[in-house]
Design a protein around this motif. Structure first.
Motif, PDB file in Angstrom:
ATOM      1  N   ALA A 136      -5.139  44.406 -37.293  1.00 40.90           N
ATOM      2  CA  ALA A 136      -5.239  45.787 -37.773  1.00 40.90           C
ATOM      3  C   ALA A 136      -4.780  45.919 -39.216  1.00 40.90           C
ATOM      4  O   ALA A 136      -5.450  46.566 -40.030  1.00 40.90           O
ATOM      5  N   VAL A 137      -3.648  45.302 -39.544  1.00 43.01           N
ATOM      6  CA  VAL A 137      -3.091  45.506 -40.892  1.00 43.01           C
ATOM      7  C   VAL A 137      -3.850  44.718 -41.952  1.00 43.01           C
ATOM      8  O   VAL A 137      -3.848  45.106 -43.124  1.00 43.01           O
ATOM      9  N   THR A 138      -4.504  43.618 -41.542  1.00 46.34           N
ATOM     10  CA  THR A 138      -5.258  42.825 -42.525  1.00 46.34           C
ATOM     11  C   THR A 138      -6.741  43.173 -42.545  1.00 46.34           C
ATOM     12  O   THR A 138      -7.439  42.868 -43.524  1.00 46.34           O
ATOM     13  N   GLY A 139      -7.236  43.772 -41.465  1.00 48.86           N
ATOM     14  CA  GLY A 139      -8.670  44.037 -41.363  1.00 48.86           C
ATOM     15  C   GLY A 139      -9.488  42.771 -41.169  1.00 48.86           C
ATOM     16  O   GLY A 139     -10.702  42.767 -41.408  1.00 48.86           O
ATOM     17  N   ARG A 140      -8.845  41.704 -40.725  1.00 47.45           N
ATOM     18  CA  ARG A 140      -9.517  40.405 -40.574  1.00 47.45           C
ATOM     19  C   ARG A 140      -9.672  40.051 -39.094  1.00 47.45           C
ATOM     20  O   ARG A 140      -8.823  40.408 -38.272  1.00 47.45           O
ATOM     21  N   PRO A 141     -10.707  39.287 -38.746  1.00 45.17           N
ATOM     22  CA  PRO A 141     -10.977  39.021 -37.326  1.00 45.17           C
ATOM     23  C   PRO A 141     -10.365  37.749 -36.749  1.00 45.17           C
ATOM     24  O   PRO A 141     -10.141  37.656 -35.554  1.00 45.17           O
ATOM     25  N   ASP A 155      -4.119  35.796 -22.579  1.00 43.70           N
ATOM     26  CA  ASP A 155      -5.239  36.607 -23.036  1.00 43.70           C
ATOM     27  C   ASP A 155      -6.338  35.766 -23.683  1.00 43.70           C
ATOM     28  O   ASP A 155      -6.140  34.612 -24.064  1.00 43.70           O
ATOM     29  N   ASP A 156      -7.517  36.399 -23.816  1.00 41.86           N
ATOM     30  CA  ASP A 156      -8.729  35.653 -24.165  1.00 41.86           C
ATOM     31  C   ASP A 156      -8.633  34.895 -25.485  1.00 41.86           C
ATOM     32  O   ASP A 156      -9.175  33.798 -25.613  1.00 41.86           O
ATOM     33  N   TRP A 157      -7.953  35.480 -26.475  1.00 45.48           N
ATOM     34  CA  TRP A 157      -7.906  34.853 -27.796  1.00 45.48           C
ATOM     35  C   TRP A 157      -7.271  33.472 -27.749  1.00 45.48           C
ATOM     36  O   TRP A 157      -7.582  32.612 -28.577  1.00 45.48           O
ATOM     37  N   PHE A 158      -6.392  33.227 -26.753  1.00 46.91           N
ATOM     38  CA  PHE A 158      -5.816  31.889 -26.623  1.00 46.91           C
ATOM     39  C   PHE A 158      -6.426  31.091 -25.478  1.00 46.91           C
ATOM     40  O   PHE A 158      -6.837  29.946 -25.663  1.00 46.91           O
ATOM     41  N   PRO A 169     -15.915  35.055 -23.166  1.00 46.31           N
ATOM     42  CA  PRO A 169     -17.107  34.916 -24.009  1.00 46.31           C
ATOM     43  C   PRO A 169     -16.880  33.955 -25.177  1.00 46.31           C
ATOM     44  O   PRO A 169     -15.811  33.949 -25.792  1.00 46.31           O
ATOM     45  N   THR A 170     -17.897  33.173 -25.468  1.00 45.77           N
ATOM     46  CA  THR A 170     -17.811  32.230 -26.586  1.00 45.77           C
ATOM     47  C   THR A 170     -17.508  32.957 -27.894  1.00 45.77           C
ATOM     48  O   THR A 170     -16.773  32.456 -28.746  1.00 45.77           O
ATOM     49  N   ALA A 171     -18.065  34.149 -28.039  1.00 43.99           N
ATOM     50  CA  ALA A 171     -17.856  34.913 -29.281  1.00 43.99           C
ATOM     51  C   ALA A 171     -16.378  35.203 -29.513  1.00 43.99           C
ATOM     52  O   ALA A 171     -15.914  35.228 -30.664  1.00 43.99           O
ATOM     53  N   THR A 172     -15.637  35.408 -28.436  1.00 40.56           N
ATOM     54  CA  THR A 172     -14.193  35.641 -28.561  1.00 40.56           C
ATOM     55  C   THR A 172     -13.477  34.363 -28.985  1.00 40.56           C
ATOM     56  O   THR A 172     -12.641  34.372 -29.903  1.00 40.56           O
ATOM     57  N   THR A 173     -13.817  33.259 -28.318  1.00 40.70           N
ATOM     58  CA  THR A 173     -13.160  31.979 -28.595  1.00 40.70           C
ATOM     59  C   THR A 173     -13.414  31.525 -30.027  1.00 40.70           C
ATOM     60  O   THR A 173     -12.538  30.935 -30.666  1.00 40.70           O
ATOM     61  N   GLU A 174     -14.604  31.807 -30.535  1.00 34.72           N
ATOM     62  CA  GLU A 174     -14.947  31.358 -31.888  1.00 34.72           C
ATOM     63  C   GLU A 174     -14.114  32.032 -32.966  1.00 34.72           C
ATOM     64  O   GLU A 174     -14.061  31.553 -34.105  1.00 34.72           O
ATOM     65  N   LEU A 175     -13.448  33.125 -32.612  1.00 34.13           N
ATOM     66  CA  LEU A 175     -12.599  33.810 -33.583  1.00 34.13           C
ATOM     67  C   LEU A 175     -11.210  33.186 -33.676  1.00 34.13           C
ATOM     68  O   LEU A 175     -10.404  33.590 -34.511  1.00 34.13           O
ATOM     69  N   THR A 176     -10.920  32.213 -32.816  1.00 33.48           N
ATOM     70  CA  THR A 176      -9.636  31.515 -32.871  1.00 33.48           C
ATOM     71  C   THR A 176      -9.839  30.125 -33.433  1.00 33.48           C
ATOM     72  O   THR A 176     -10.680  29.364 -32.966  1.00 33.48           O
ATOM     73  N   VAL A 177      -9.079  29.810 -34.472  1.00 29.08           N
ATOM     74  CA  VAL A 177      -9.134  28.482 -35.101  1.00 29.08           C
ATOM     75  C   VAL A 177      -7.743  27.866 -35.017  1.00 29.08           C
ATOM     76  O   VAL A 177      -6.767  28.553 -34.699  1.00 29.08           O
ATOM     77  N   ALA A 178      -7.653  26.577 -35.273  1.00 27.72           N
ATOM     78  CA  ALA A 178      -6.379  25.880 -35.071  1.00 27.72           C
ATOM     79  C   ALA A 178      -5.953  25.113 -36.320  1.00 27.72           C
ATOM     80  O   ALA A 178      -6.792  24.616 -37.082  1.00 27.72           O
ATOM     81  N   PHE A 179      -4.632  25.028 -36.500  1.00 33.03           N
ATOM     82  CA  PHE A 179      -4.075  24.210 -37.580  1.00 33.03           C
ATOM     83  C   PHE A 179      -3.025  23.276 -36.985  1.00 33.03           C
ATOM     84  O   PHE A 179      -2.406  23.589 -35.978  1.00 33.03           O
ATOM     85  N   PRO A 180      -2.815  22.105 -37.603  1.00 31.79           N
ATOM     86  CA  PRO A 180      -1.838  21.140 -37.065  1.00 31.79           C
ATOM     87  C   PRO A 180      -0.423  21.455 -37.537  1.00 31.79           C
ATOM     88  O   PRO A 180      -0.219  21.887 -38.677  1.00 31.79           O
TER      89      PRO A 180
END
Length: 441
Positions: A136-141, A155-158, A169-180
């Motif tokens: 919400a505060v960044t306006g980023r997905p 929850d779905d994002w994780f 839904p795949t569309a939800t999962t695609e919004l989560t990326v990972a860093f090491p």
């Protein structure tokens, strides 16, 4: 081949009844009987201090109590007294109680790096609220999670990023990326690749290894430079690293952080805390779009907040964090010595901060092994040690640690036999234990 048998007939019958009524036979996947050797998953009758009793009447020294939530030991007198005092005064009202104010004041005094706090009942609600607020505060997905840390939310994002992603839904999962973890260059590359798309970086600030020098400070700088929110998941590190969590120990201030587990000593309470500027977006004193931050019927039950306040007072007055570290150091040294004495020091490994120890079981080729874990757990259970991890509670005493080390030595003797045979199967007593996250049952 082991000759001593260990039966749990009442637990076995109770597990069958549980599976008939409760999907998975438990209300938390990590408590499932698939995490234990076949027919050796105790069903608990009660607990006191560092000990629990199963329905078959066996007593165990317990580690990882309540999935790390019961850090003071079961039925802690001070916590129970605080809870009992509130029960006669009512637990939930149509308006905030004074307990909500007092608990917030106490929490923010304990975690002075935060300016506002909102309580809820479980960790997933808190981390998901943090993610929603960051978006919400960044306006980023997009959400960037630390891929080296095992769990953030139901929850779905994780959960969409795990092997148990059915129904998401795949569309939800695609919004989560990972860093090491520990790799600032890789994280910066991710932020640059998804320039102005990543709302937050969420991670456990520390885990089974200490943060590399300058890592958390560098992550703070990266988040600032790329305009994203830095979220520390302090569910585990809270209180076990310091009363103010890892942020209090390492001196790096996140924008938002989540606490739970040890906060209530087994009572259901967790917290989302952070900077006023962000947190107030879930409040009434701003002119931006409102964020539905956290709103739960039971989030401010008086007895759970009273438990949290008693926990914080006990930690501060009795030096609990230091005690957890001292107990963990004694246990780790004993286990390592026992493993070395039986010639399996390269196969039974103790890892993590002293207050949050886990163990690894490696096969004859040095690879993590569920069959060898099964063998190890069987011997621990037979010796009266219930230990999915070696995470200590402050209720343990030196005699408990010494007994645990003796049982570990016996388990390591069997482990050595299995390694020599290059086959643990004769010592498993059935199917091996299984990882929580897997696609098929």
């Amino acid at each position: 081949m082991e000759t001593e048998e260990f039966f749990l007939p009442r637990s076995r019958a109770a597990n069958e009844r549980l599976h008939a009524l409760v999907p998975g036979g438990a209300h938390t996947y990590a408590k499932g009987d698939d995490q234990y050797p076949e027919n050796l998953a105790p069903v608990i009758s009660h607990g006191r201090g560092a000990h629990v009793w199963d329905v078959d009447g066996n007593r165990y020294i317990e580690y990882g109590s309540g999935l790390r939530s019961v850090s003071l030991g079961h039925a802690h007198p001070r916590v129970n007294e605080a809870v009992r005092r509130e029960l006669d005064r009512g637990t939930n009202f149509v308006r905030p109680s004074m307990m909500e104010l007092e608990a917030a004041e106490r929490f923010l005094a304990t975690v002075p790096t935060a300016e506002m706090v909102k309580f809820t009942k479980n960790g997933s609600d808190a981390t998901t609220a943090a993610v929603r607020l960051a978006r919400a505060v960044t306006g980023r997905p997009r959400v960037a999670i630390c891929g080296d840390h095992p769990f953030f939310s139901v929850d779905d994002w994780f959960i969409g990023t795990t092997p148990m992603s059915a129904g998401i839904p795949t569309a939800t999962t695609e919004l989560t990326v990972a860093f090491p973890y520990g790799d600032l260059a890789a994280t910066e590359e991710l932020l640059t690749r998804h320039q102005d798309e990543i709302a937050c970086l969420i991670l456990e600030p520390a885990g089974h290894t200490e943060p590399p020098p300058g890592y958390l400070t560098g992550l703070r700088e990266l988040a600032d430079r790329h305009g994203c929110v830095l979220i520390f998941d302090e569910m585990i590190t809270g209180f076990r690293w310091s009363e103010a969590g890892a942020q209090g120990l390492y001196g790096v201030v996140p924008d938002l952080s989540t606490f739970g587990k040890a906060l209530g000593n087994g009572f259901a309470v967790s917290a989302l805390a952070g900077r006023r500027e962000l947190m107030e977006r879930g409040g009434l004193r701003h002119s931006d779009d409102r964020v539905f931050l956290l709103s739960t019927t039971h989030g401010a039950e008086t007895h759970s907040l009273a438990a949290a306040m008693a926990v914080q007072a006990t930690y501060a007055e009795e030096g609990i964090t230091a005690r957890l570290h001292a107990l963990g150091e004694r246990l780790a040294a004993g286990v390592r010595e026992a493993a070395a004495g039986m010639g399996v020091a390269d196969h039974v490994l103790v890892r993590g901060r002293a207050s949050n120890l886990v163990f690894a079981t490696l096969d004859e080729n040095g690879r993590p092994s569920q069959p060898y874990r099964t063998l190890f757990l069987r011997r621990l259970l037979a010796g009266g040690v219930l230990a999915p991890s070696f995470v200590v509670s402050s209720a343990l005493d030196d005699a408990d640690i010494d007994h645990t080390v003796d049982v570990v030595a016996q388990a390591c003797a069997v482990y050595r036999k299995a390694l020599d045979a290059a086959d643990p199967t004769p010592w498993l007593g059935g199917r091996p234990v299984k990882p929580v996250f897997r696609r098929r049952a």
